[in-house]
Design an enzyme around this catalytic site. Sequence first.
Site, PDB file in Angstrom:
ATOM      1  N   VAL A  61       0.806  -1.218   0.000  1.00 51.53           N
ATOM      2  CA  VAL A  61       0.000   0.000   0.000  1.00 51.53           C
ATOM      3  C   VAL A  61       0.843   1.275   0.000  1.00 51.53           C
ATOM      4  O   VAL A  61       0.321   2.363  -0.254  1.00 51.53           O
ATOM      5  CB  VAL A  61      -0.961  -0.011   1.214  1.00 51.53           C
ATOM      6  N   TYR A  62       2.140   1.167   0.245  1.00 48.58           N
ATOM      7  CA  TYR A  62       2.996   2.355   0.239  1.00 48.58           C
ATOM      8  C   TYR A  62       3.091   2.893  -1.193  1.00 48.58           C
ATOM      9  O   TYR A  62       3.700   2.279  -2.071  1.00 48.58           O
ATOM     10  CB  TYR A  62       4.401   2.035   0.751  1.00 48.58           C
TER      11      TYR A  62
END
Length: 344
Positions: A61-62
């Site tokens: 998700v980064y």
Amino acid sequence: MEYRNLGKSGLKVPALSFGAGTFGGSGPLFGAWGTTDATEARRLVDICLEAGVNLFDTADVYSAGASEEVLGQAIRGRRADVLVSTKMGLPMGDGPNDAGTSRARLIRSTEDALRRLGTDYIDLLQLHAFDAAAPVEEVLSALDDLVSSGKVRYVGASNFAGWELMKSLAAADRGGHPRHVAHQVYYSLVGRDYEWELMPLGADQGVGALVWSPLGWGRLTGKIRRGVALPQGSRLHQTAEFGPPVDDEKLFEIVDVLDILAEETGRSVPQIAINWLLSRPTVSSVIIGARNEGQLRQNLGAVGWSLNADQIAHLDAVSAVTAPYPYFPYRRQEGFARLNPPLV
């Protein structure tokens, strides 16, 4: 660099590890952390390896996978020299199966992460959050298959509540599945909630803490003090707003003590804050981040020395907070403490 076992596993990890949240940064949160490209990332990885930091942590998700992609490019050609940790489970899209840790999602997300990282195995795969909708037996069975296939070496969790982690560990034991050996947690001088339940659980069950945001979402950089305006161009106001609230006066009191210890030790405020964490029970590694070489070298100076007992006690006292029931005050009274001696 000191190396410690990751929980009760046989894997040795450095006392400091590197968080790649700044790699490929985009969006309001990750863009405020940093926007490191592959060339810059490779230089930061070089510096880490020179210092003995060989564990690099990221998440799908980064920056919507960009962090994994940049990290993969930065470690290309030296995969055997590094340990790669990534996390999955948080939403990566709007579809019904674009979030969570179901078998289908875990297998697909692992394949996607391997592709972005440019590798055929992940050293540590962590569930980024507990998924209440996915049966824990399904989750653990899928992780077991990923380990058996060689695509994952060790499994862990991140941001779990105590009962969620214990439920997972108990189910792993019943089913003969790999146990979580790591728990990636928020822990700092301005955020000591980890100590109330998760630390005793980790000590009892052999789960090592990987500490994220050791500087309290930028509050312990030494730039925030009473009556002092933030430096021009500072991003602290952007990053701190994502973290849990901290009483201003409490923060100032802690920074006052850090300033005193900085004078005593000749170390910087961030180095002292990180070094304090390294003295805490169950901590396997403290994850440091950096947008540039200067920040990285500054944070690397947190190891190779130790605070003395009086200095640690001073920090313990100024950062202490009253825990909620049932952890305090009853657990600190003689009878309760005799049955459950506090770790700190």
